[in-house]
Design an enzyme around this catalytic site. Sequence first.
Site, short mmCIF file in Angstrom:
data_model
loop_
_atom_site.label_atom_id
_atom_site.label_comp_id
_atom_site.label_asym_id
_atom_site.label_seq_id
_atom_site.Cartn_x
_atom_site.Cartn_y
_atom_site.Cartn_z
N THR A 117 -0.61 1.52 6.90
CA THR A 117 -0.52 0.33 6.05
C THR A 117 -0.41 -0.90 6.93
OG1 THR A 117 0.80 -0.86 4.42
CG2 THR A 117 1.98 0.70 5.82
N GLY A 118 -1.10 -1.95 6.57
CA GLY A 118 -1.07 -3.17 7.37
C GLY A 118 -2.40 -3.89 7.26
N ARG A 174 -14.61 -6.87 -0.30
CA ARG A 174 -14.00 -6.47 0.97
C ARG A 174 -13.39 -5.06 0.84
NH1 ARG A 174 -8.50 -4.83 2.48
NH2 ARG A 174 -8.10 -5.50 4.60
N VAL A 175 -13.63 -4.23 1.82
CA VAL A 175 -13.05 -2.90 1.84
C VAL A 175 -12.12 -2.81 3.05
CG1 VAL A 175 -13.53 -0.43 2.08
CG2 VAL A 175 -15.05 -1.87 0.70
N GLY A 176 -10.91 -2.36 2.83
CA GLY A 176 -9.94 -2.24 3.91
C GLY A 176 -9.98 -0.87 4.56
N THR A 212 0.85 -1.19 0.00
CA THR A 212 0.00 0.00 0.00
C THR A 212 0.88 1.24 0.00
OG1 THR A 212 -1.78 -1.12 1.14
CG2 THR A 212 -1.62 1.24 1.53
N1 ASP Z 1 -4.18 -1.72 4.72
C1 ASP Z 1 -4.39 -2.33 3.44
C2 ASP Z 1 -5.70 -3.08 3.50
O1 ASP Z 1 -5.99 -3.72 4.47
C3 ASP Z 1 -3.32 -3.30 3.05
C4 ASP Z 1 -1.91 -2.82 3.28
O2 ASP Z 1 -1.70 -1.77 3.84
O3 ASP Z 1 -0.99 -3.54 2.87
O4 ASP Z 1 -6.41 -3.04 2.53
#
Ligand code: ASP
Length: 349
Positions: free
Chosen positions: A264-265, A242-244, A214
């Site tokens: 991010t995560g 799915r929505v992050g 991300t």
């Molecule tokens: N936070 C993003 C999500 O869950 C993924 C990521 O940051 O790698 O969609």
Amino acid sequence: MTTISTTPRRPGAAALLTIALTAACAGQAAEAPPTVLVIHGGAGTITRTEMTAEREAAYRAKLTEALETGHQILAAGGAGLDAVEATIRVMEDSPLFNAGKGAVFTAAGRNELDASIMDGASGKAGAVAGVTTVKNPISAARAVMEKTWHVLLAADGADAFAAQAGLETVEPGYFFTQRRWDALQKRRTGDGLEPLPAPAAAARTSPAGPAYGTVGALALDAKGQLAAGTSTGGMTNKRYGRVGDSPIIGAGTWADQRCATSGTGEGEYFIRLGVARDVCARLAYLELSLAEAADQVIHGALSKAGGTGGVIALDAGGNVAMRFNTEGMYRGWIGTDGVAHVSIYGDEE
Ligand code: ASP
């Protein structure tokens, strides 16, 4: 005078930079706030043993290009929002990152992209979720903010809006990259109905490549105004629809007059904890330093909940904090002098 200080290194933990401004001398007005741009390109299992020299060089070069693109805008007196959008577009157009061109695949074998942007001065925000034909989702998020009275548009409605707003559209196949497709095959565990911890943990340890990637950017412009943005393809093997956290204001992105953040995560944790807003709220309500606030949220709340990831944060004084509880996080910052500072691993500054 601008001073920069760095916290002691903590492998696998985080990096912190503090750019503190002091008055040039007694009796004179304090210097104008510095212009600062901070970026991340995702957190996760990013270790030297899993990285080739060629790949590392490519990441460092692209992160540097992104920083320099945004810096040019800030140096010319441009708005933080413009710098954030332009910086993120550079990373969205690169197959290296899990955003735009390099987005990961859903369990259904499609790419569904999320992005958001927030203007700290006005408190306005815009976001898109689950878009499939917008080349640069961050620009669609900005268009939602500036051209509608809404904050978040999703799926077909968001794609149609972006086209109507005159943004560049692509066939869904534009987002195909072999690397992300192969990563999906290695992680495919079914129809995306399994609980989060299993695929998330597998993703963190998978040899298939980084699960994350991300991108995010924060800017402090010459007017002293903050802006933040985040863009992602989400998580490999996510259930379709799915929505992050990335398009959720307060979870993946936040900006107010004092503080801006991008995360991010594992998005489900970031949503439940309201990570992006929590960092800035702690700064405001508890009167913590930016570094303390980011520390408490990432190494406190997020780690305690069992989530992994990181956050970049920037305050109106030009202080920068970059915290993560993973092995690494692609990250960097650039100040008024225009020198790009890029790091990847946990034992770097
Ligand atoms: N936070 C993003 C999500 O869950 C993924 C990521 O940051 O790698 O969609």
